[in-house]
Design a protein around this motif. Structure first.
Motif, PDB file in Angstrom:
ATOM      1  N   ALA A 120       0.838  -1.204   0.000  1.00 41.59           N
ATOM      2  CA  ALA A 120       0.000   0.000   0.000  1.00 41.59           C
ATOM      3  C   ALA A 120       0.873   1.254   0.000  1.00 41.59           C
ATOM      4  N   SER A 121       1.990   1.214   0.710  1.00 42.03           N
ATOM      5  CA  SER A 121       2.934   2.346   0.698  1.00 42.03           C
ATOM      6  C   SER A 121       3.540   2.531  -0.686  1.00 42.03           C
ATOM      7  N   TYR A 132       0.681   5.832 -10.617  1.00 40.62           N
ATOM      8  CA  TYR A 132      -0.364   4.883 -10.261  1.00 40.62           C
ATOM      9  C   TYR A 132      -1.699   5.593 -10.208  1.00 40.62           C
ATOM     10  N   ARG A 133      -2.696   4.983 -10.804  1.00 41.32           N
ATOM     11  CA  ARG A 133      -4.066   5.491 -10.739  1.00 41.32           C
ATOM     12  C   ARG A 133      -4.955   4.338 -10.350  1.00 41.32           C
ATOM     13  N   GLY A 134      -5.459   4.390  -9.163  1.00 41.80           N
ATOM     14  CA  GLY A 134      -6.327   3.315  -8.705  1.00 41.80           C
ATOM     15  C   GLY A 134      -6.441   3.340  -7.205  1.00 41.80           C
ATOM     16  N   PRO A 135      -7.199   2.397  -6.670  1.00 47.62           N
ATOM     17  CA  PRO A 135      -7.385   2.345  -5.226  1.00 47.62           C
ATOM     18  C   PRO A 135      -6.140   1.797  -4.524  1.00 47.62           C
ATOM     19  N   ILE A 136      -5.935   2.226  -3.298  1.00 44.96           N
ATOM     20  CA  ILE A 136      -4.845   1.722  -2.471  1.00 44.96           C
ATOM     21  C   ILE A 136      -5.346   0.436  -1.826  1.00 44.96           C
ATOM     22  N   THR A 137      -4.911  -0.705  -2.356  1.00 43.52           N
ATOM     23  CA  THR A 137      -5.426  -1.999  -1.914  1.00 43.52           C
ATOM     24  C   THR A 137      -4.425  -2.813  -1.114  1.00 43.52           C
ATOM     25  N   GLY A 138      -3.135  -2.538  -1.264  1.00 37.48           N
ATOM     26  CA  GLY A 138      -2.119  -3.343  -0.604  1.00 37.48           C
ATOM     27  C   GLY A 138      -1.843  -4.651  -1.327  1.00 37.48           C
ATOM     28  N   VAL A 139      -2.350  -4.772  -2.548  1.00 40.17           N
ATOM     29  CA  VAL A 139      -2.175  -5.982  -3.352  1.00 40.17           C
ATOM     30  C   VAL A 139      -1.380  -5.626  -4.606  1.00 40.17           C
ATOM     31  N   GLN A 140      -0.380  -6.453  -4.925  1.00 42.81           N
ATOM     32  CA  GLN A 140       0.408  -6.213  -6.135  1.00 42.81           C
ATOM     33  C   GLN A 140      -0.370  -6.732  -7.338  1.00 42.81           C
ATOM     34  N   ASP A 141      -1.323  -5.961  -7.803  1.00 47.78           N
ATOM     35  CA  ASP A 141      -2.132  -6.347  -8.946  1.00 47.78           C
ATOM     36  C   ASP A 141      -1.474  -5.842 -10.232  1.00 47.78           C
ATOM     37  N   ALA A 142      -2.127  -6.079 -11.352  1.00 47.84           N
ATOM     38  CA  ALA A 142      -1.574  -5.685 -12.650  1.00 47.84           C
ATOM     39  C   ALA A 142      -1.369  -4.182 -12.753  1.00 47.84           C
ATOM     40  N   ARG A 143      -2.277  -3.410 -12.172  1.00 45.82           N
ATOM     41  CA  ARG A 143      -2.174  -1.950 -12.213  1.00 45.82           C
ATOM     42  C   ARG A 143      -0.935  -1.484 -11.448  1.00 45.82           C
TER      43      ARG A 143
END
Length: 181
Positions: A120-121, A132-143
């Motif tokens: 998330a950091s 980065y454009r997207g929600p702060i999820t703490g998951v290493q997703d494709a975005r």
């Protein structure tokens, strides 16, 4: 019906999901095999002496297409300066390798560091810098991986979508050793 998963996709998914594998043996030299094609030809390893994690990846070749106009026959100019016959050109298109494909080894944060709060950091740091454009999820997703790749490309880091130690330092998330200051 069970759908088969391509081996390469499975290797990539496992490597990115598990982080670096820790072992108690010293890190062996990682000379790439001559026939290695997969992006991650070996799992991440830990140097037992320093506790540093390393990963290997294959950077793709960068090829550009160049189109040129080549003069086949020069223009024929009369003595009074007028053009009798214009110049003749031929269009030639060719591909040129800008950067060769190569295997690189790099330091990476170990799996024990890549917790959801740390990721998330990373997302917040990339968001603050416009990558980065997207929600702060703490998951290493494709975005998140794509944003890491864009940041690395602008910083001349290893071109991978994995978080390298240099990228983490450039983002201000990992301390810089005193001896490098």
């Amino acid at each position: 019906m069970i759908k088969p998963i391509p081996l390469l996709g499975l290797v990539l998914a496992c490597a990115t999901a598990t982080g670096c594998m820790e072992a108690s043996v010293a890190r062996a030299p990682t000379a790439p095999a001559a026939d290695t094609i997969a992006p991650l030809s070996a799992p991440e390893v830990v140097d037992a002496q320093t506790g540093t994690c390393f990963a290997r990846t294959t950077t793709p070749a960068l090829i550009e297409t160049v189109t040129e106009q080549i003069m086949v026959q020069p223009a024929l100019i009369r003595s009074d300066g007028s053009v009798e016959t214009p110049a003749a050109f031929r269009t030639v298109t060719r591909q040129r390798i800008v950067r060769e494909r190569r295997e690189v080894e790099f330091e990476t944060p170990c799996a024990r560091v890549l917790t959801p709060p740390f990721v998330a950091s990373v997302q917040r740091a990339l968001l603050a810098r416009g990558y980065y454009r997207g929600p702060i999820t703490g998951v290493q997703d494709a975005r998140t991986r794509a944003a890491i790749g864009r940041f690395q490309a602008d910083r001349d880091d290893v071109l991978t979508d994995m978080l390298t130690l240099r990228t983490a330092r450039d983002l201000g998330l990992v301390a810089v050793p005193r001896d490098t200051l």
